[in-house]
Scaffold this active site. Structure first.
Site, short mmCIF file in Angstrom:
data_model
loop_
_atom_site.label_atom_id
_atom_site.label_comp_id
_atom_site.label_asym_id
_atom_site.label_seq_id
_atom_site.Cartn_x
_atom_site.Cartn_y
_atom_site.Cartn_z
N CYS A 113 0.83 -1.09 0.03
CA CYS A 113 0.00 0.03 0.09
C CYS A 113 0.83 0.95 0.09
O CYS A 113 1.53 1.52 -0.97
CB CYS A 113 -1.00 -0.02 1.31
N HIS A 225 -3.32 -5.34 1.46
CA HIS A 225 -2.53 -5.77 2.75
C HIS A 225 -2.46 -7.21 3.07
O HIS A 225 -3.90 -7.65 3.94
CB HIS A 225 -3.13 -5.13 3.95
N GLU A 227 -1.14 -8.83 5.21
CA GLU A 227 -0.45 -8.82 6.44
C GLU A 227 -1.84 -8.80 7.46
O GLU A 227 -1.84 -9.16 8.71
CB GLU A 227 0.51 -8.15 7.25
N1 LIG Z 1 -3.27 1.71 3.68
C1 LIG Z 1 -2.36 2.73 3.22
O1 LIG Z 1 -1.02 2.40 3.35
C2 LIG Z 1 -3.15 3.93 2.47
C3 LIG Z 1 -1.95 4.57 1.50
C4 LIG Z 1 -2.30 6.06 1.45
N2 LIG Z 1 -3.46 6.35 0.54
C5 LIG Z 1 -1.12 7.00 0.77
O2 LIG Z 1 -1.30 7.78 0.21
O3 LIG Z 1 -0.14 6.81 1.57
#
Ligand SMILES: NC(=O)CC[C@H](N)C(=O)O
Length: 249
Positions: A113, A225, A227
């Site tokens: 992410c 994710h 995890e």
């Molecule tokens: N769950 C996440 O890691 C979100 C990422 C977040 N939208 C960002 O720009 O960093």
């Protein structure tokens, strides 16, 4: 003959450098770093009868330059807020140290992410004024691709065949948790392999498919994710990448 000799010496040196220990760092600033640790331990434990079980696992939090030691074999950049994380990395001088670490011996890095955003060479919808990233992954990532926090969701991700350990010819699925997730909107280098995609219905009610997992040599990135689920196949995949890299040096 000369080539054979070279291969023999290479194999011998690889065997000698095989310490039997995999040292994994997890960037421990914010987000699910603890969950990554638990998932790594579970994946390692589940590999009881396989070669991976011959390797001991050493997991460390990475919070300062001193944590990025030479014997670190792999690194996980968890989710969180990429803008906050990149400011922290810059402030601590960790960005330069991590870029150098990644470049050396082509070490293995996995971004989930926000971690994927930090690794991307190009970012769409960056924070105003831009945000610095570690880079290395030749893709363009769009931040908050699926909308805001309230638009977070869970869905099945299609994973390319032969990606996860134990998989075979057919594509398979894994459960993806998407929290203000990014998506890969373009692959900018032929070395990047698309290994996960998501079919979803957008705001205009059109059914579309988007890239949510990629691998470029020793860099792995997932927009979701793993995890936060009980499925440890991605952590196993990452550990296999680290092990393979370590034995091929
Ligand atoms: N769950 C996440 O890691 C979100 C990422 C977040 N939208 C960002 O720009 O960093």
């Amino acid at each position: 003959m000369r080539n054979m000799y070279r291969v023999f010496i290479g194999t011998l040196l690889a065997a000698m450098s095989n310490s039997g220990k995999l040292r994994i760092g997890i960037l421990g600033i914010q987000g699910a770093f603890q969950e990554h640790k638990v998932a790594l331990l579970k994946a390692h434990e589940a590999a009881k009868c396989d070669d991976l079980s011959n390797w001991t696992l050493d997991i460390v939090d990475v919070r300062s330059r001193g944590d990025v030691t030479d014997d670190l074999d792999g690194l996980i950049l968890p989710g969180g807020e990429s803008t906050t994380m990149s400011l922290f990395l810059k402030r601590e001088g960790l960005d330069t140290v991590l870029r150098e670490w990644m470049a050396k011996r082509r070490r293995v890095t996995w971004g989930t992410c926000a971690g994927m955003i930090l690794l991307a060479e190009n970012i769409e919808h960056q924070k105003e004024g831009g945000q610095s990233q570690l880079g290395g992954l030749h893709v363009t990532v769009s931040r908050n691709y699926f909308g805001r926090q309230v638009d977070s969701f869970e869905a099945d991700v299609t994973v390319s065949s032969n990606t996860l350990t134990g998989s075979c010819e057919d594509d398979e699925t894994c459960r993806g948790v998407f929290i203000r997730a990014p998506a890969v909107i373009s692959v900018d280098d032929p070395r990047v392999k698309v290994i996960g995609s998501l079919t979803f219905t957008d705001r205009q009610q059109s059914v579309r498919s988007v890239i949510v997992a990629v691998q470029e040599e020793n860099i792995l990135a997932t927009a979701f994710h793993p995890e936060l689920t009980d499925d440890t196949r991605w952590h196993r995949h990452f550990l296999e990448m680290v092990k393979q890299n370590k034995t091929s040096i």
